[in-house]
Design a protein around this motif. Structure first.
Motif, PDB file in Angstrom:
ATOM      1  N   ILE B  95     -31.475   5.961 -77.546  1.00  0.00           N
ATOM      2  CA  ILE B  95     -31.415   7.418 -77.707  1.00  0.00           C
ATOM      3  C   ILE B  95     -32.331   8.085 -76.676  1.00  0.00           C
ATOM      4  CG2 ILE B  95     -32.130   9.307 -79.244  1.00  0.00           C
ATOM      5  CD1 ILE B  95     -30.947   7.857 -81.542  1.00  0.00           C
ATOM      6  N   ASP B  96     -31.871   9.223 -76.150  1.00  0.00           N
ATOM      7  CA  ASP B  96     -32.634   9.966 -75.156  1.00  0.00           C
ATOM      8  C   ASP B  96     -33.737  10.763 -75.865  1.00  0.00           C
ATOM      9  OD1 ASP B  96     -33.618  11.456 -73.114  1.00  0.00           O
ATOM     10  OD2 ASP B  96     -31.729  12.467 -72.617  1.00  0.00           O
ATOM     11  N   VAL B  97     -34.810  10.066 -76.227  1.00  0.00           N
ATOM     12  CA  VAL B  97     -35.883  10.686 -77.020  1.00  0.00           C
ATOM     13  C   VAL B  97     -36.617  11.752 -76.206  1.00  0.00           C
ATOM     14  CG1 VAL B  97     -38.001  10.243 -78.324  1.00  0.00           C
ATOM     15  CG2 VAL B  97     -36.124   8.608 -78.429  1.00  0.00           C
ATOM     16  N   ASP B  98     -36.707  11.565 -74.886  1.00  0.00           N
ATOM     17  CA  ASP B  98     -37.428  12.539 -74.048  1.00  0.00           C
ATOM     18  C   ASP B  98     -36.796  13.928 -74.137  1.00  0.00           C
ATOM     19  OD1 ASP B  98     -39.268  10.686 -73.258  1.00  0.00           O
ATOM     20  OD2 ASP B  98     -38.105  10.057 -71.508  1.00  0.00           O
ATOM     21  N   THR B  99     -35.480  13.977 -74.083  1.00  0.00           N
ATOM     22  CA  THR B  99     -34.790  15.258 -74.199  1.00  0.00           C
ATOM     23  C   THR B  99     -34.984  15.838 -75.597  1.00  0.00           C
ATOM     24  OG1 THR B  99     -33.143  14.543 -72.610  1.00  0.00           O
ATOM     25  CG2 THR B  99     -32.553  16.422 -73.990  1.00  0.00           C
ATOM     26  N   PHE B 100     -34.861  14.976 -76.591  1.00  0.00           N
ATOM     27  CA  PHE B 100     -35.023  15.415 -77.974  1.00  0.00           C
ATOM     28  C   PHE B 100     -36.431  15.967 -78.210  1.00  0.00           C
ATOM     29  CE2 PHE B 100     -36.263  14.169 -82.389  1.00  0.00           C
ATOM     30  CZ  PHE B 100     -35.519  15.152 -83.041  1.00  0.00           C
ATOM     31  N   ALA B 101     -37.441  15.333 -77.594  1.00  0.00           N
ATOM     32  CA  ALA B 101     -38.845  15.691 -77.834  1.00  0.00           C
ATOM     33  C   ALA B 101     -39.144  17.129 -77.405  1.00  0.00           C
ATOM     34  CB  ALA B 101     -39.770  14.716 -77.113  1.00  0.00           C
ATOM     35  N   LYS B 102     -38.309  17.685 -76.509  1.00  0.00           N
ATOM     36  CA  LYS B 102     -38.545  19.056 -76.056  1.00  0.00           C
ATOM     37  C   LYS B 102     -38.332  20.065 -77.187  1.00  0.00           C
ATOM     38  CE  LYS B 102     -37.218  17.929 -71.353  1.00  0.00           C
ATOM     39  NZ  LYS B 102     -36.026  17.752 -70.520  1.00  0.00           N
ATOM     40  N   ASN B 103     -37.469  19.730 -78.118  1.00  0.00           N
ATOM     41  CA  ASN B 103     -37.216  20.617 -79.265  1.00  0.00           C
ATOM     42  C   ASN B 103     -36.890  19.747 -80.476  1.00  0.00           C
ATOM     43  OD1 ASN B 103     -36.740  22.766 -80.905  1.00  0.00           O
ATOM     44  ND2 ASN B 103     -34.793  23.361 -79.954  1.00  0.00           N
TER      45      ASN B 103
END
Lengths: 157, 128
Positions: B95-103
């Motif tokens: 899962i693309d956690v970095d993108t998710f972590a932004k919001n």
């Protein structure tokens, strides 16, 4: 009316396949409306019989510890009509099974004639999200006594 | 198996499981928002991936479970905590956690379930 769309199991190989029959009778009220003058077993009820055969196959694999509910029918194809006097034979094969649910492939035959085939996915309701706290056993069996149809063989034999 | 081969098979899997057209299945497509997947479809997708790639997918390995449950301690005020994000990185590295972590709103996690994520998962699984 009781929601039993199979009359009896004729074979059950635990975790592998199950075979059940459904005798279609003109005494069934709905056949007089479906259709007037042309009684045919509704496809939706055939699908229910296929799901009951497959659902019990899956449930039995886990000793009926899960609440098995029909979740999805990715494919179903009907090839012919079924009329009063016919005996439908549903054969379900267990294709997938895990703690969350399972899937089966089921065929319906009258004699050698292929009537329908379906792929059916079941969910273990007690294992999914909002329903995790349910602690009852499979209600179909506890209330309906449907287990008796699994006594493979003829009554009185 | 090349990334293209994996994508082709994942696409066919989704066409069968969700009844979508193959041109709808792009790497960026989100399973729920773009392809119309519902909760039960995830089980169907798991079964089909297992069959099409001859792999076994234990529960919770592909789609994270119980993230939002109160006792897990991964969510505070509707946001996934730093601890929760760290757990996601370990448990579901596809899962693309970095993108998710932004919001990191809990409900946004589903937007991370993309075709690319499925391809990543299969690639990791086949390499294991």
């Amino acid at each position: 009316m009781r929601w039993f769309w199979i009359d009896r199991f004729t074979e059950l190989q635990s975790g592998q396949y199950a075979r059940a029959i459904k005798n279609v009778s003109l005494a069934e009220e709905h056949l007089h409306d479906h259709f007037p003058g042309f009684a045919v077993m509704p496809g939706s009820l055939m699908l229910e019989g296929m799901a009951q055969t497959g659902g019990i196959l899956l449930g039995e694999k886990n000793n009926f510890e899960h609440i098995v509910v029909l979740a999805k029918v990715p494919n179903v194809t009907f090839h012919g009509f079924v009329v009063p006097g016919d005996t439908l034979t549903y054969t379900a094969k267990l294709i997938n099974e895990n703690p969350e649910g399972g899937s089966v492939e089921v065929t319906a035959h009258v004699g050698d004639r292929l009537i329908a085939e379906a792929e059916i996915i079941f969910s273990h309701l007690d294992q999914s999200g909002d329903f995790k706290h349910l602690d009852q056993k499979n209600f179909v069996f506890s209330i309906g006594g449907l287990l008796s149809v699994m006594e493979v063989g003829k009554a009185g034999s | 198996m090349t990334p293209e081969d994996i994508f082709t098979k994942v696409r066919d899997t989704l066409v069968d499981a969700l009844g979508v057209d193959d041109d709808e299945v792009t790497l960026e497509a989100r399973l729920e928002a773009d392809l119309g997947a519902e909760s039960i479809d995830f089980l169907d997708i798991v079964f089909r991936l297992e069959k099409n790639f001859s792999i076994k997918i234990p529960r919770g390995e592909l789609f994270p479970e119980d993230l939002a449950s109160a006792d897990a301690g991964f969510v505070k005020d509707g946001l996934v905590t730093a601890e929760g994000l760290a757990t996601l990185r370990t448990k579901v590295p596809h899962i693309d956690v970095d993108t998710f972590a932004k919001n990191p709103k809990v409900e946004n996690i589903k937007d991370m379930f993309t075709v690319q994520m499925l391809c990543n998962f299969v690639k990791n699984k086949l390499a294991a």
